[in-house]
Design an enzyme around this catalytic site. Structure first.
Site, PDB file in Angstrom:
ATOM      1  CG  PHE A  58      42.617  26.114  25.812  1.00 26.14           C
ATOM      2  CD1 PHE A  58      41.768  25.087  25.463  1.00 26.14           C
ATOM      3  CD2 PHE A  58      43.984  25.873  25.807  1.00 26.14           C
ATOM      4  CE1 PHE A  58      42.265  23.833  25.113  1.00 26.14           C
ATOM      5  CE2 PHE A  58      44.489  24.635  25.456  1.00 26.14           C
ATOM      6  CZ  PHE A  58      43.630  23.612  25.116  1.00 26.14           C
ATOM      7  CB  CYS A  95      41.329  28.061  19.436  1.00 24.32           C
ATOM      8  SG  CYS A  95      42.654  27.165  20.255  1.00 24.32           S
ATOM      9  CG  HIS A 150      36.858  24.873  17.120  1.00 19.63           C
ATOM     10  ND1 HIS A 150      37.753  25.852  16.739  1.00 19.63           N
ATOM     11  CD2 HIS A 150      37.359  24.334  18.267  1.00 19.63           C
ATOM     12  CE1 HIS A 150      38.741  25.917  17.626  1.00 19.63           C
ATOM     13  NE2 HIS A 150      38.532  25.001  18.546  1.00 19.63           N
ATOM     14  CE  LYS A 159      40.730  24.376  14.171  1.00 21.22           C
ATOM     15  NZ  LYS A 159      39.416  24.846  13.674  1.00 21.22           N
TER      16      LYS A 159
END
Length: 419
Positions: free
Chosen positions: A405, A169, A309, A341
């Site tokens: 990740f 990401c 994020h 998001k």
């Protein structure tokens, strides 16, 4: 090409996005500011039996006008189609006339966190049903994650630095940061940088569901992604692409380019902690933001806005909040912080570039985008997340965070351009 004997200032002069909330940057920005949401029930495949049945899909997408031919489109995975179209729109927005430019001085860094997952899934079905002789000869070129970058370079004859980042990401934030560094060091005059992702396929959704990373609020798609809210229960998959045009300042000035902002800092660190969980108290993210501030040569209290994020996962949002407090101290409570998001879903390897575009527009328009679906405060996420309604404010310097990740952290810092 710029001299290699001095560091160069880098500005952003073009924006291109393909998103669940629109394929044109101004349309996308308008929908974000209005608090619209691009998440709904999945239509790309039958989700019966899936724990998660919602996603932020790109609708009404037609890539043909950005490709040399319809045949080239058929030979390209959906993620790379997104990347090429976003790059094409960034080119148009920048006003660059490539016929007047030296292609040796223009590079492309368009990454992807996963690459051609649709192609992997479809060609595996062909292998099982019809045997190895029927697998497409284009399977490998279609699925490899460097192909958005490669195709865009080929279509537009851009022969400068070229690669594709892959850091989950954080992918497209790293791509933009490394492109910034490339121009800063004098190795290119112009860079197209960003990321593309298309993982709303059965394999992608089932894999993330198996990790218990995704929201299963299937009856309320528009309210499912809720960054920093106490009742968040996982992220929602998004898809699309974002590409920005970075340009050496003197090159931009010479052609009279419109400048959105100046990119001044970049951080890149590793958690070295766990495959999927962030380092305790956001320690790796904090080091990344500190590195970006050092490279930008600004103090924490000069930052006005953070595009977080903020994926809507229980632990991730807490760790990012802790990291912001560590880096900014008391100033953290004066910052406008939002995660977009809730509106776009998590676009994985494309997220950072799309959010960089929003940061550019935030500086230009003087508006901090909202964090939608913020209803119940979380005692462990206690900063100003610009809840639900966009905020008019002067934005001088922005931080854009992306964490992936594998413990990959990336931070960009941009500021209002000044001569």
């Amino acid at each position: 090409m710029p001299s290699q004997h001095a560091y160069h200032r880098v500005v952003i002069t073009g924006l291109g996005a393909v998103t669940p909330l629109g394929h044109e940057t101004d349309q996308f920005w308008k929908h974000i500011v209005e608090g619209q949401c691009g998440i709904d029930r999945i239509t790309l495949f039958d989700t019966q039996g899936y724990d998660c049945q919602i996603a932020a899909e790109v609708k009404d997408f037609d890539p043909v006008r950005s490709f040399p031919s319809a045949k080239e489109v058929r030979r390209t995975d959906r993620f790379a189609q997104f990347g090429v179209v976003a790059g094409h729109r960034a080119l148009l927005d920048s006003g660059l006339d490539l016929s007047l430019e030296n292609g040796d001085e223009i590079g492309v860094f368009i990454g992807s966190g996963i690459g051609g997952l649709y192609t992997v899934e479809e060609q595996h079905k062909v292998l099982l049903a019809k045997g190895p002789g029927r697998v497409s000869p284009f399977m490998i070129p279609m699925l490899i994650l460097n192909m958005a970058s490669g195709l865009f370079s080929m279509f537009y004859k851009l022969r400068g630095p070229s690669l594709a980042t892959c850091s989950a990401c954080a992918t497209s934030t790293h791509a933009i940061g490394e492109a910034w560094r490339t121009i800063k060091m004098g190795d290119a005059a112009v860079m197209f940088a960003g990321g593309a992702e298309a993982t709303i396929v059965p394999l992608g959704i089932s894999g993330f569901c198996a990790m218990r990373a995704m929201s299963t609020r299937n009856d309320e798609p528009q309210r499912a992604s809720r960054p920093f809210d106490k009742d968040r229960n996982g992220f929602v998959m998004g898809e699309g692409a974002g590409v920005v045009v970075l340009e050496e300042l003197e090159h931009a000035r010479a052609r009279g380019a419109r400048i959105y902002c100046e990119l001044i800092g970049y951080g890149n660190t590793a958690d070295a902690n766990h495959m999927t969980s962030p380092a305790p108290e956001g320690e790796g993210a904090a080091r990344c933001m500190k590195m970006a501030l050092r490279s930008a040569r600004i103090s924490p209290d000069e930052v006005t806005y953070i595009n977080a994020h903020g994926t809507s996962t229980p632990q991730g949002d807490i760790c990012e909040t802790q990291a912001i407090k560590t880096v900014f101290g008391e100033h953290a409570r004066k910052l406008a912080i939002s995660s977009t998001k809730g509106a776009t879903g998590h676009m994985l390897g494309a997220a950072g570039a799309v959010e960089t575009i929003l940061c550019c527009k935030a500086i230009q328009e003087g508006i901090a985008p909202p964090t939608i679906n913020y209803e119940t405060p979380d005692p462990e996420c206690d900063l100003d997340y610009v809840p639900n309604t966009a905020r008019k404010m002067r934005i001088n310097a922005v931080v854009n965070n992306s964490f992936g990740f594998g413990g990959h952290n990336a931070t960009l810092i941009a500021k209002r351009f000044s001569e």
